[in-house]
Write an enzyme that holds these catalytic residues in place. Structure first.
Site, short mmCIF file in Angstrom:
data_model
loop_
_atom_site.label_atom_id
_atom_site.label_comp_id
_atom_site.label_asym_id
_atom_site.label_seq_id
_atom_site.Cartn_x
_atom_site.Cartn_y
_atom_site.Cartn_z
N ILE A 11 32.45 2.41 21.59
CA ILE A 11 31.11 3.01 21.65
C ILE A 11 31.20 4.43 21.11
CG2 ILE A 11 29.10 3.52 23.08
CD1 ILE A 11 30.27 1.68 25.23
N GLY A 13 29.49 8.27 20.45
CA GLY A 13 28.52 9.16 21.07
C GLY A 13 28.38 9.00 22.57
N CYS A 14 29.50 9.13 23.30
CA CYS A 14 29.50 8.84 24.74
C CYS A 14 29.51 10.07 25.63
CB CYS A 14 30.71 7.98 25.08
SG CYS A 14 30.60 6.30 24.46
N SER A 15 29.26 11.25 25.10
CA SER A 15 29.30 12.44 25.94
C SER A 15 28.12 12.52 26.89
CB SER A 15 29.36 13.72 25.09
OG SER A 15 28.21 13.82 24.27
N SER A 16 27.04 11.78 26.58
CA SER A 16 25.86 11.79 27.44
C SER A 16 24.96 10.61 27.07
CB SER A 16 25.07 13.10 27.28
OG SER A 16 24.56 13.21 25.95
N ILE A 18 22.67 7.31 26.50
CA ILE A 18 22.86 5.86 26.41
C ILE A 18 24.33 5.50 26.24
CG2 ILE A 18 22.39 3.82 24.99
CD1 ILE A 18 19.63 5.04 24.38
N GLY A 19 25.05 6.26 25.42
CA GLY A 19 26.46 5.98 25.20
C GLY A 19 27.26 6.08 26.49
N SER A 144 15.98 2.37 17.42
CA SER A 144 14.84 2.92 18.14
C SER A 144 13.62 2.13 17.71
CB SER A 144 14.66 4.40 17.76
OG SER A 144 13.40 4.89 18.19
N TYR A 157 14.33 11.74 11.29
CA TYR A 157 14.97 10.89 12.30
C TYR A 157 14.48 9.45 12.14
CZ TYR A 157 16.06 8.78 16.81
OH TYR A 157 16.51 7.93 17.78
#
Length: 293
Positions: A11, A13-16, A18-19, A144, A157
């Site tokens: 995964i 982008g797991c710092s915060s 959804i990840g 999204s 975006y």
């Protein structure tokens, strides 16, 4: 090498957000080994705390910056050397953008697309090579509802999500010949730090100190303010938690034949349905225009 009865899940982008929530949820299950990656390991504190007893047992935090080719190649090689495979790749790392179309600089656009599109696709290319050899795998893009619907003042975006949706849809029928599935998970508003980070990413300053209407005419600035005010109630009504989305992702991974598009709530599914049956696009544009008035 990973146990053959365990799915190796990567995964980004797991710092915060959804990840983080997805990594924590999957790590609680005995049949997943989660490699939770992030660009800056100095931000791993929240994930370490949330992971609790799964840390370094079923959840392993690793460094990966999808915007850098060297980081991608190093991570993929090390992972296949140690694990032998990646069963599921969840492309979650992304940055946002909010403001006026003409105010976004070329540098800001390039930075956003480098992470949201080019970096995401590059790591996918590297992993797909190996998945094709094994004739097995699942690629998940955290997209999204903005990947199929336009949304004022989030132009670039939205554009990045449209791009990934199109690439994923084009890959999907070919990769199915290798028993590899491709899924775009489409959340709506999610209660995570991502919303705050959007303003900071675009403007390069602290949220409360930035005037996103600086440099544009008053009429344009007022239109943006009206849109934000009018859309606010809908956003609150449809807001989900990261945990809600993580559960949808888990269900998708466990599906025997995952769909190309998976909306994360009934309300988002209805919005997607309305967009996909309107060939002209007029209905959606008319609805969005009302939010500017």
């Amino acid at each position: 090498m990973a146990d053959s009865n365990v799915k190796v899940v990567v995964i980004t982008g797991c710092s915060s957000g959804i990840g983080l929530d997805t990594a924590v949820l999957l790590a609680k299950e005995k049949n997943f080994k989660v490699l939770a990656t992030m660009r800056n390991l100095q931000k791993k504190g929240d994930l370490e705390k949330a992971a609790a007893g799964t840390l370094n047992k079923t959840l392993f935090i690793q460094e990966l910056d999808v915007s850098k080719e060297e980081s991608i190649e190093k991570f993929v090689k090390a992972t296949y050397d140690s694990e032998g495979r990646i069963d599921v790749l969840i492309n979650n790392a992304a940055i946002g953008q909010h403001g006026h179309f003409e105010s976004v600089t070329l540098e800001q656009m390039q930075s956003l697309f480098q992470t949201n599109v080019f970096g995401t696709i590059r790591i996918t290319q590297e992993v797909v090579k190996k998945m094709k050899e094994r004739k097995s795998g699942h690629i998940i893009f955290i997209s999204s509802v903005s990947g199929i619907l336009p949304f004022p003042f989030f132009d670039f975006y939205v554009g990045s999500k449209f791009a990934v949706e199109g690439i994923a849809g084009s890959m999907a029928p070919f990769l199915r010949q290798y028993n590899i599935f491709v899924t775009n998970v489409e959340p709506g508003p999610v209660q995570t730090p991502f919303v705050r980070n959007i303003r900071m990413n675009n403007q390069g300053g602290e949220l409360d100190a930035v005037d996103v209407d600086a440099g544009v005419d008053d009429f344009s600035g007022n239109l943006r303010k009206k849109f934000v005010a009018n859309y606010g109630p809908t956003m609150q009504e449809t807001m989900q938690t990261g945990e809600d989305v993580a559960q949808v992702i888990k269900n998708c991974i466990c599906s025997e034949k995952p769909s190309l598009r998976v909306q994360t709530s009934d309300s988002i599914k209805q919005r997607a349905k309305a967009a996909l049956v309107d060939p002209s696009g007029d209905k959606i544009i008319d609805e969005l225009e009302k939010l500017l008035q």
